[in-house]
Design an enzyme around this catalytic site. Structure first.
Site, PDB file in Angstrom:
ATOM      1  N   ARG A 118       0.769  -1.122   0.036  1.00 16.84           N
ATOM      2  CA  ARG A 118       0.080   0.035  -0.033  1.00 16.84           C
ATOM      3  C   ARG A 118       0.825   1.389  -0.067  1.00 16.84           C
ATOM      4  NH1 ARG A 118      -5.655  -0.310   2.865  1.00 16.84           N
ATOM      5  NH2 ARG A 118      -5.726  -1.577   1.302  1.00 16.84           N
ATOM      6  N   GLN A 123       0.538   2.201  -6.379  1.00 18.98           N
ATOM      7  CA  GLN A 123      -1.218   2.203  -6.232  1.00 18.98           C
ATOM      8  C   GLN A 123      -1.601   1.957  -7.680  1.00 18.98           C
ATOM      9  OE1 GLN A 123      -1.694   6.062  -4.853  1.00 18.98           O
ATOM     10  NE2 GLN A 123      -4.019   5.743  -4.009  1.00 18.98           N
ATOM     11  N   ASP A 126      -2.474  -1.726  -8.029  1.00 17.85           N
ATOM     12  CA  ASP A 126      -3.208  -2.490  -6.970  1.00 17.85           C
ATOM     13  C   ASP A 126      -4.584  -2.954  -7.386  1.00 17.85           C
ATOM     14  OD1 ASP A 126      -4.278  -3.165  -4.589  1.00 17.85           O
ATOM     15  OD2 ASP A 126      -4.186  -1.304  -3.676  1.00 17.85           O
ATOM     16  N   SER A 129      -7.668  -2.373  -4.927  1.00 22.08           N
ATOM     17  CA  SER A 129      -8.386  -1.188  -4.803  1.00 22.08           C
ATOM     18  C   SER A 129      -9.265  -0.968  -6.120  1.00 22.08           C
ATOM     19  CB  SER A 129      -7.374  -0.080  -4.831  1.00 22.08           C
ATOM     20  OG  SER A 129      -6.624   0.101  -3.734  1.00 22.08           O
ATOM     21  N   TYR A 225      -3.981  -0.051   7.136  1.00 22.42           N
ATOM     22  CA  TYR A 225      -5.089  -1.141   7.085  1.00 22.42           C
ATOM     23  C   TYR A 225      -5.653  -1.014   8.499  1.00 22.42           C
ATOM     24  CZ  TYR A 225      -3.970  -3.650   2.802  1.00 22.42           C
ATOM     25  OH  TYR A 225      -3.831  -3.964   1.532  1.00 22.42           O
TER      26      TYR A 225
HETATM   27  P1  NAD Z   1      -9.962  -2.765   3.189  1.00 15.54           P
HETATM   28  O1  NAD Z   1     -10.710  -3.553   2.274  1.00 15.54           O
HETATM   29  O2  NAD Z   1      -8.732  -3.681   4.093  1.00 15.54           O
HETATM   30  O3  NAD Z   1     -11.224  -2.423   4.456  1.00 15.54           O
HETATM   31  C1  NAD Z   1     -12.336  -1.831   4.312  1.00 15.54           C
HETATM   32  C2  NAD Z   1     -12.519  -0.745   5.302  1.00 15.54           C
HETATM   33  O4  NAD Z   1     -13.057  -1.460   6.497  1.00 15.54           O
HETATM   34  C3  NAD Z   1     -11.382  -0.123   5.788  1.00 15.54           C
HETATM   35  O5  NAD Z   1     -11.766   1.302   5.641  1.00 15.54           O
HETATM   36  C4  NAD Z   1     -11.249  -0.339   7.233  1.00 15.54           C
HETATM   37  O6  NAD Z   1     -10.761   0.674   8.018  1.00 15.54           O
HETATM   38  C5  NAD Z   1     -12.533  -0.843   7.671  1.00 15.54           C
HETATM   39  N1  NAD Z   1     -12.513  -1.714   8.729  1.00 15.54           N
HETATM   40  C6  NAD Z   1     -11.957  -2.699   9.169  1.00 15.54           C
HETATM   41  N2  NAD Z   1     -12.310  -3.013  10.316  1.00 15.54           N
HETATM   42  C7  NAD Z   1     -13.288  -2.443  10.693  1.00 15.54           C
HETATM   43  C8  NAD Z   1     -14.034  -2.515  11.870  1.00 15.54           C
HETATM   44  N3  NAD Z   1     -14.030  -3.365  12.985  1.00 15.54           N
HETATM   45  N4  NAD Z   1     -15.123  -1.487  11.983  1.00 15.54           N
HETATM   46  C9  NAD Z   1     -15.125  -0.481  10.940  1.00 15.54           C
HETATM   47  N5  NAD Z   1     -14.486  -0.512   9.837  1.00 15.54           N
HETATM   48  C10 NAD Z   1     -13.674  -1.451   9.864  1.00 15.54           C
HETATM   49  O7  NAD Z   1      -9.418  -1.467   3.089  1.00 15.54           O
HETATM   50  P2  NAD Z   1      -9.392  -0.647   1.674  1.00 15.54           P
HETATM   51  O8  NAD Z   1     -10.526  -0.247   1.282  1.00 15.54           O
HETATM   52  O9  NAD Z   1      -8.365  -1.478   0.866  1.00 15.54           O
HETATM   53  O10 NAD Z   1      -8.385   0.738   2.142  1.00 15.54           O
HETATM   54  C11 NAD Z   1      -8.548   1.531   3.444  1.00 15.54           C
HETATM   55  C12 NAD Z   1      -7.706   2.676   3.265  1.00 15.54           C
HETATM   56  O11 NAD Z   1      -6.540   2.718   2.628  1.00 15.54           O
HETATM   57  C13 NAD Z   1      -8.455   3.688   2.315  1.00 15.54           C
HETATM   58  O12 NAD Z   1      -8.273   5.086   2.633  1.00 15.54           O
HETATM   59  C14 NAD Z   1      -7.651   3.712   1.082  1.00 15.54           C
HETATM   60  O13 NAD Z   1      -7.491   4.953   0.319  1.00 15.54           O
HETATM   61  C15 NAD Z   1      -6.310   3.326   1.294  1.00 15.54           C
HETATM   62  N6  NAD Z   1      -5.793   2.666   0.406  1.00 15.54           N
HETATM   63  C16 NAD Z   1      -4.351   3.238  -0.121  1.00 15.54           C
HETATM   64  C17 NAD Z   1      -3.658   2.412  -0.999  1.00 15.54           C
HETATM   65  C18 NAD Z   1      -2.270   2.967  -1.438  1.00 15.54           C
HETATM   66  O14 NAD Z   1      -1.706   4.023  -1.038  1.00 15.54           O
HETATM   67  N7  NAD Z   1      -1.708   2.477  -2.586  1.00 15.54           N
HETATM   68  C19 NAD Z   1      -4.124   1.250  -1.468  1.00 15.54           C
HETATM   69  C20 NAD Z   1      -5.327   0.669  -1.121  1.00 15.54           C
HETATM   70  C21 NAD Z   1      -6.025   1.500  -0.253  1.00 15.54           C
END
Ligand code: NAD
Length: 383
Positions: A118, A123, A126, A129, A225
């Site tokens: 991440r 990005q 990925d 995403s 995460y």
């Molecule tokens: P994910 O699929 O791992 O999880 C989905 C969401 O569920 C996350 O926001 C997480 O915080 C939330 N979650 C987990 N446990 C929880 C709980 N008990 N209660 C409530 N919420 C809970 O995450 P994702 O969608 O892949 O990404 C999360 C963050 O990371 C986002 O802000 C995204 O923009 C960022 N991200 C960055 C990159 C990068 O920089 N390359 C890549 C992917 C995601």
């Protein structure tokens, strides 16, 4: 070098890992062979691949390639790539470590797309995403289609219709896209996430935030995460969410913790508190689900509430999903080929090191070894 594009083995999978535009982008570096019919369900026929410069081949010809790409892992009978080649797919190795351990024995370099780091640099590679973007959009549409009410407010000669109330739990990539889509359809939307940074993002896509009184920075690991919650934190969270769940017409849950079972956010009792005819879409159903009554790929009616656990949402928009997947693959392959020395991946490269789960006949990723019970590195496995 020859790149093989597999036809996905599952009937229900409509996507393809590389689209004709991706073939064109890679043509200078690689010869490409595509399994006949691989792109059909995503809207790309064999002729489109031929026009882009690919050869059309049998599954065996694809399996003889130096590099093979697919969405799902290859079959256990070894239709991956040449024994010293590279195989690239979503192996889900933290959840299912034995598949990569078995496939890796032949000596192939196995790159798992779920382990793209991440980082800003990675990005564009990925696929998680990209696919989460589509899943979030489709989840909102599914909720809207199944709810026996409309999403927007309407003032008509036959009376005023109140807008639907949508609650989205987990505001990562999928959750934010679900919020944005439900807002575009006219619903009133609330969002919730344990990561404090998510609150601003929820507001920025037009939703209200369900505030967590004791939110703490420890909810997020160094990789961005969410961390696994303790039992106590989980119980407090469910108490906080209960009244909001009861108020929702559509509940969409997207909360995931990488490589672990999904946290239980909504009990059967909480679902029973929703109005009859309400709809729940649980995007985490594949790994246990965020919602107690949900079952993967099943429709459950719990106390009059329709509970859906679809695991194929990206595949439902197979054309765009494949285009996004393919762009990620092109960016990834370009990077891997630029850093590798022929067939030899650059083990010091940050992206290679994170994704290369098996190499030289053995599993080499610490977290996967831990999941196999071979090592017990708590720091690596803890996030
Ligand atoms: P994910 O699929 O791992 O999880 C989905 C969401 O569920 C996350 O926001 C997480 O915080 C939330 N979650 C987990 N446990 C929880 C709980 N008990 N209660 C409530 N919420 C809970 O995450 P994702 O969608 O892949 O990404 C999360 C963050 O990371 C986002 O802000 C995204 O923009 C960022 N991200 C960055 C990159 C990068 O920089 N390359 C890549 C992917 C995601």
């Amino acid at each position: 070098m020859l790149l093989g594009v597999r036809r996905e083995p599952a009937e229900s999978e409509r996507r393809v890992a590389l689209v004709p535009a991706g073939v064109e982008k890679l043509r200078d570096r690689l010869d490409v062979v595509v399994a006949s019919g691989a792109g059909l369900t995503a809207g790309f026929d064999d002729d489109a691949y031929k026009e882009a410069g690919a050869a059309i081949g049998t599954p065996d010809e694809v399996a003889a390639a130096d590099i093979a790409v697919g969405i799902a892992p290859e079959d256990a009978d070894g239709a991956g790539a040449k024994p010293d080649g590279w195989s690239i797919a979503l192996y889900n190795p933290l959840w299912d470590p034995s598949t990569v351990a078995t496939l890796g024995e032949a000596g192939r370099s196995i790159f798992s797309l779920d382990l793209v780091p991440r980082s800003t640099k990675a990005q564009s590679m990925d696929v998680l995403s990209s696919m989460a973007t589509i899943a979030g959009y489709e989840a909102a549409l599914l909720g809207a289609a199944r709810l026996p009410r409309l999403f927007p407010m309407m003032m008509t000669a036959a009376g005023t219709l109140t807008p639907a109330r949508v609650l989205v739990l987990g505001a990562g990539v999928a959750g934010l896209q679900a919020i944005a889509t439900a807002r575009r359809l006219g619903a009133v939307v609330w969002g919730y996430d344990i990561r404090p940074a998510a609150a601003e993002q929820i507001r920025s896509v037009g939703a209200k935030v369900v505030e967590e009184p004791e939110i703490s920075d420890e909810s997020e690991d160094a990789g961005g995460y969410a961390r696994e919650q303790t039992d106590d934190q989980g119980a407090r969270q469910r108490a906080l969410l209960s009244p909001h769940v009861a108020d929702a017409d559509v509940l969409i849950t997207t909360a995931a913790v990488p490589g672990r079972a999904s946290p239980l956010l909504v009990t059967g009792e909480m679902v029973a508190g929703m109005d009859r005819g309400s709809v729940v879409v649980d995007l985490a159903a594949e790994r246990g689900g965020n919602v107690e009554p949900s079952m993967a790929d099943e429709e459950v009616v719990h106390e009059g509430v329709v509970v859906l656990g679809p695991t194929d949402l990206p595949s439902r928009a197979a054309g765009h999903a494949s285009e996004m997947f393919s762009n990620n693959i092109v960016n990834l392959l370009t990077h891997l080929l630029e850093t590798a020395d022929g067939h030899q991946p650059d083990l010091d490269d940050e992206i290679t090191a994170a994704m290369l789960v098996a190499h030289g006949g053995a599993v080499r990723n610490e977290r996967v070894l831990e999941a196999l019970g071979v090592t017990g590195n708590e720091e690596e496995g803890g996030d």
